[in-house]
Structure formats: C-alpha cells, structure tokens
Motif scaffolding. Structure first.
Motif, PDB file in Angstrom:
ATOM      1  N   PRO A  11       0.823  -1.219   0.000  1.00 32.42           N
ATOM      2  CA  PRO A  11       0.000   0.000   0.000  1.00 32.42           C
ATOM      3  C   PRO A  11       0.855   1.266   0.000  1.00 32.42           C
ATOM      4  O   PRO A  11       1.923   1.310   0.601  1.00 32.42           O
ATOM      5  CB  PRO A  11      -0.785  -0.105   1.311  1.00 32.42           C
ATOM      6  N   THR A  12       0.391   2.263  -0.712  1.00 34.08           N
ATOM      7  CA  THR A  12       1.079   3.558  -0.722  1.00 34.08           C
ATOM      8  C   THR A  12       0.809   4.248   0.613  1.00 34.08           C
ATOM      9  O   THR A  12      -0.128   3.879   1.327  1.00 34.08           O
ATOM     10  CB  THR A  12       0.523   4.449  -1.847  1.00 34.08           C
ATOM     11  N   PRO A  13       1.611   5.269   0.928  1.00 32.57           N
ATOM     12  CA  PRO A  13       1.340   6.025   2.175  1.00 32.57           C
ATOM     13  C   PRO A  13      -0.077   6.576   2.212  1.00 32.57           C
ATOM     14  O   PRO A  13      -0.709   6.600   3.267  1.00 32.57           O
ATOM     15  CB  PRO A  13       2.372   7.164   2.114  1.00 32.57           C
ATOM     16  N   GLU A  14      -0.610   6.992   1.043  1.00 30.59           N
ATOM     17  CA  GLU A  14      -1.975   7.536   1.011  1.00 30.59           C
ATOM     18  C   GLU A  14      -2.984   6.448   1.365  1.00 30.59           C
ATOM     19  O   GLU A  14      -3.931   6.682   2.106  1.00 30.59           O
ATOM     20  CB  GLU A  14      -2.308   8.097  -0.385  1.00 30.59           C
ATOM     21  N   GLU A  15      -2.767   5.242   0.811  1.00 28.46           N
ATOM     22  CA  GLU A  15      -3.682   4.142   1.114  1.00 28.46           C
ATOM     23  C   GLU A  15      -3.610   3.763   2.596  1.00 28.46           C
ATOM     24  O   GLU A  15      -4.628   3.487   3.218  1.00 28.46           O
ATOM     25  CB  GLU A  15      -3.355   2.932   0.235  1.00 28.46           C
ATOM     26  N   LEU A  16      -2.408   3.773   3.135  1.00 31.51           N
ATOM     27  CA  LEU A  16      -2.249   3.471   4.557  1.00 31.51           C
ATOM     28  C   LEU A  16      -2.966   4.519   5.405  1.00 31.51           C
ATOM     29  O   LEU A  16      -3.613   4.191   6.397  1.00 31.51           O
ATOM     30  CB  LEU A  16      -0.766   3.416   4.932  1.00 31.51           C
ATOM     31  N   ASP A  17      -2.878   5.781   4.989  1.00 36.28           N
ATOM     32  CA  ASP A  17      -3.563   6.843   5.719  1.00 36.28           C
ATOM     33  C   ASP A  17      -5.073   6.648   5.677  1.00 36.28           C
ATOM     34  O   ASP A  17      -5.769   6.863   6.659  1.00 36.28           O
ATOM     35  CB  ASP A  17      -3.215   8.217   5.125  1.00 36.28           C
ATOM     36  N   GLN A  18      -5.568   6.230   4.512  1.00 34.92           N
ATOM     37  CA  GLN A  18      -7.009   5.984   4.397  1.00 34.92           C
ATOM     38  C   GLN A  18      -7.440   4.842   5.310  1.00 34.92           C
ATOM     39  O   GLN A  18      -8.473   4.918   5.979  1.00 34.92           O
ATOM     40  CB  GLN A  18      -7.377   5.640   2.950  1.00 34.92           C
ATOM     41  N   MET A  19      -6.641   3.770   5.331  1.00 30.44           N
ATOM     42  CA  MET A  19      -6.964   2.631   6.195  1.00 30.44           C
ATOM     43  C   MET A  19      -6.962   3.070   7.658  1.00 30.44           C
ATOM     44  O   MET A  19      -7.836   2.709   8.432  1.00 30.44           O
ATOM     45  CB  MET A  19      -5.929   1.515   6.010  1.00 30.44           C
ATOM     46  N   HIS A  20      -5.963   3.869   7.989  1.00 33.17           N
ATOM     47  CA  HIS A  20      -5.831   4.356   9.356  1.00 33.17           C
ATOM     48  C   HIS A  20      -7.049   5.206   9.737  1.00 33.17           C
ATOM     49  O   HIS A  20      -7.622   5.056  10.814  1.00 33.17           O
ATOM     50  CB  HIS A  20      -4.533   5.165   9.457  1.00 33.17           C
ATOM     51  N   ALA A  21      -7.469   6.069   8.822  1.00 31.58           N
ATOM     52  CA  ALA A  21      -8.612   6.941   9.088  1.00 31.58           C
ATOM     53  C   ALA A  21      -9.877   6.116   9.308  1.00 31.58           C
ATOM     54  O   ALA A  21     -10.675   6.392  10.207  1.00 31.58           O
ATOM     55  CB  ALA A  21      -8.801   7.924   7.929  1.00 31.58           C
ATOM     56  N   LEU A  22     -10.046   5.105   8.471  1.00 32.00           N
ATOM     57  CA  LEU A  22     -11.223   4.239   8.578  1.00 32.00           C
ATOM     58  C   LEU A  22     -11.233   3.490   9.909  1.00 32.00           C
ATOM     59  O   LEU A  22     -12.253   3.394  10.591  1.00 32.00           O
ATOM     60  CB  LEU A  22     -11.185   3.237   7.426  1.00 32.00           C
ATOM     61  N   ILE A  91       6.361   7.804  28.036  1.00 27.50           N
ATOM     62  CA  ILE A  91       6.148   7.219  26.720  1.00 27.50           C
ATOM     63  C   ILE A  91       4.847   7.773  26.156  1.00 27.50           C
ATOM     64  O   ILE A  91       3.838   7.846  26.871  1.00 27.50           O
ATOM     65  CB  ILE A  91       6.033   5.683  26.814  1.00 27.50           C
ATOM     66  N   HIS A  92       4.906   8.192  24.901  1.00 28.71           N
ATOM     67  CA  HIS A  92       3.701   8.666  24.221  1.00 28.71           C
ATOM     68  C   HIS A  92       3.153   7.508  23.386  1.00 28.71           C
ATOM     69  O   HIS A  92       3.808   7.015  22.468  1.00 28.71           O
ATOM     70  CB  HIS A  92       4.071   9.857  23.313  1.00 28.71           C
ATOM     71  N   PHE A  93       1.963   7.058  23.752  1.00 25.92           N
ATOM     72  CA  PHE A  93       1.329   5.937  23.061  1.00 25.92           C
ATOM     73  C   PHE A  93       0.296   6.456  22.078  1.00 25.92           C
ATOM     74  O   PHE A  93      -0.571   7.254  22.445  1.00 25.92           O
ATOM     75  CB  PHE A  93       0.593   5.037  24.066  1.00 25.92           C
ATOM     76  N   THR A  94       0.387   5.997  20.836  1.00 25.79           N
ATOM     77  CA  THR A  94      -0.660   6.301  19.865  1.00 25.79           C
ATOM     78  C   THR A  94      -0.992   5.026  19.113  1.00 25.79           C
ATOM     79  O   THR A  94      -0.342   3.992  19.300  1.00 25.79           O
ATOM     80  CB  THR A  94      -0.225   7.385  18.842  1.00 25.79           C
ATOM     81  N   ILE A  95      -1.991   5.114  18.244  1.00 21.99           N
ATOM     82  CA  ILE A  95      -2.403   3.943  17.471  1.00 21.99           C
ATOM     83  C   ILE A  95      -1.248   3.422  16.620  1.00 21.99           C
ATOM     84  O   ILE A  95      -1.083   2.230  16.441  1.00 21.99           O
ATOM     85  CB  ILE A  95      -3.594   4.301  16.548  1.00 21.99           C
ATOM     86  N   ARG A  96      -0.433   4.330  16.101  1.00 18.64           N
ATOM     87  CA  ARG A  96       0.606   3.898  15.167  1.00 18.64           C
ATOM     88  C   ARG A  96       1.965   3.666  15.791  1.00 18.64           C
ATOM     89  O   ARG A  96       2.799   2.993  15.199  1.00 18.64           O
ATOM     90  CB  ARG A  96       0.723   4.920  14.044  1.00 18.64           C
ATOM     91  N   SER A  97       2.237   4.262  16.934  1.00 16.28           N
ATOM     92  CA  SER A  97       3.574   4.085  17.485  1.00 16.28           C
ATOM     93  C   SER A  97       3.620   4.423  18.967  1.00 16.28           C
ATOM     94  O   SER A  97       2.683   4.981  19.523  1.00 16.28           O
ATOM     95  CB  SER A  97       4.566   4.981  16.734  1.00 16.28           C
TER      96      SER A  97
END
Ligand SMILES: [Zn+2]
Length: 123
Positions: A11-22, A91-97
C-alpha cells in the motif's frame, strides 16, 4: 479494469492513511477500548528493554473520569502518555507508534494514571 489483489504492490502512504482513518473512525464511533500491538517489542527508552509490545490499557478499570477522555484522545490520534514501569521514562502511546518523550513533552498530552501498568495487560 482494476488490478487484481495479487498484483497490488504494498500500500502507498496515502492508502495506509485511508486505512488508518477508517480504523480510527470505527473505533471512535464504538468507543472501543484502546489495545494495541506495536512493531517494537520493548520500551522506547534507550537501554530499558522492558517488554512492551502488546498493551491492553484496561482504561475501564480506572473509572469514567479517566476512561472517557483517554479513549477520546486515543481515537482522535492525540494518544496519551504514561511512565514506563521499569525505567520511569515517559512514553507517548498512539495507534501507530510509541515513542520516548521528555517530561515537558508529556505534560502536553493526556496522561495515564500513575498505576496504569498495574491494571493494564502488557506483553
Ligand atoms: Zn522503560
């Protein structure tokens, strides 16, 4: 005609961003409990090594006053901060890191209760 799935490149970064948003939208609507499996297996502070790959934060065990704002921060991508039970580093916890932050940086984010790691399941 659209490419078949097997032809699809990573997946491209844009597609990953869309998946993340969803994914975020779905979690936010259902106020799902934050739990996460990170790619990095340990605490992000250098030299710590505390296992911290998969975390179920169990925010519901801390009551609504803690649960509600932290769940909101999780799903709107703000994330929240907590101290490593081993090295005491923030530690800063987020969905991605998860990333090491200073106390000054940590003060800008919603904070987990001091005893978060006693209630959370951390693997
Ligand atoms: Zn640590």
């Amino acid at each position: 005609m659209a490419k078949t799935f097997s032809d699809a490149p990573t997946p491209t970064p844009e597609e990953l961003d869309q998946m993340h948003a969803l994914y975020r939208q779905g979690g936010q609507e259902r106020q799902m409990a934050p739990h996460i499996v990170y790619a990095e297996p340990t605490c992000p502070h250098a030299g710590c090594g505390e296992p911290m790959q998969a975390i179920d934060f169990r925010l519901e065990d801390h009551g609504r006053a803690v649960h509600d704002p932290l769940v909101r921060a999780w799903w709107n991508d703000t994330g929240f901060v907590g101290r490593c039970p081993h090295c005491g580093g923030w530690i800063h916890f987020t969905i991605r890191s998860k990333r090491a932050v200073t106390a000054d940086e940590a003060a800008r984010y919603p904070q987990l209760p001091e005893d978060w790691h006693a209630k959370a399941t951390i693997l």
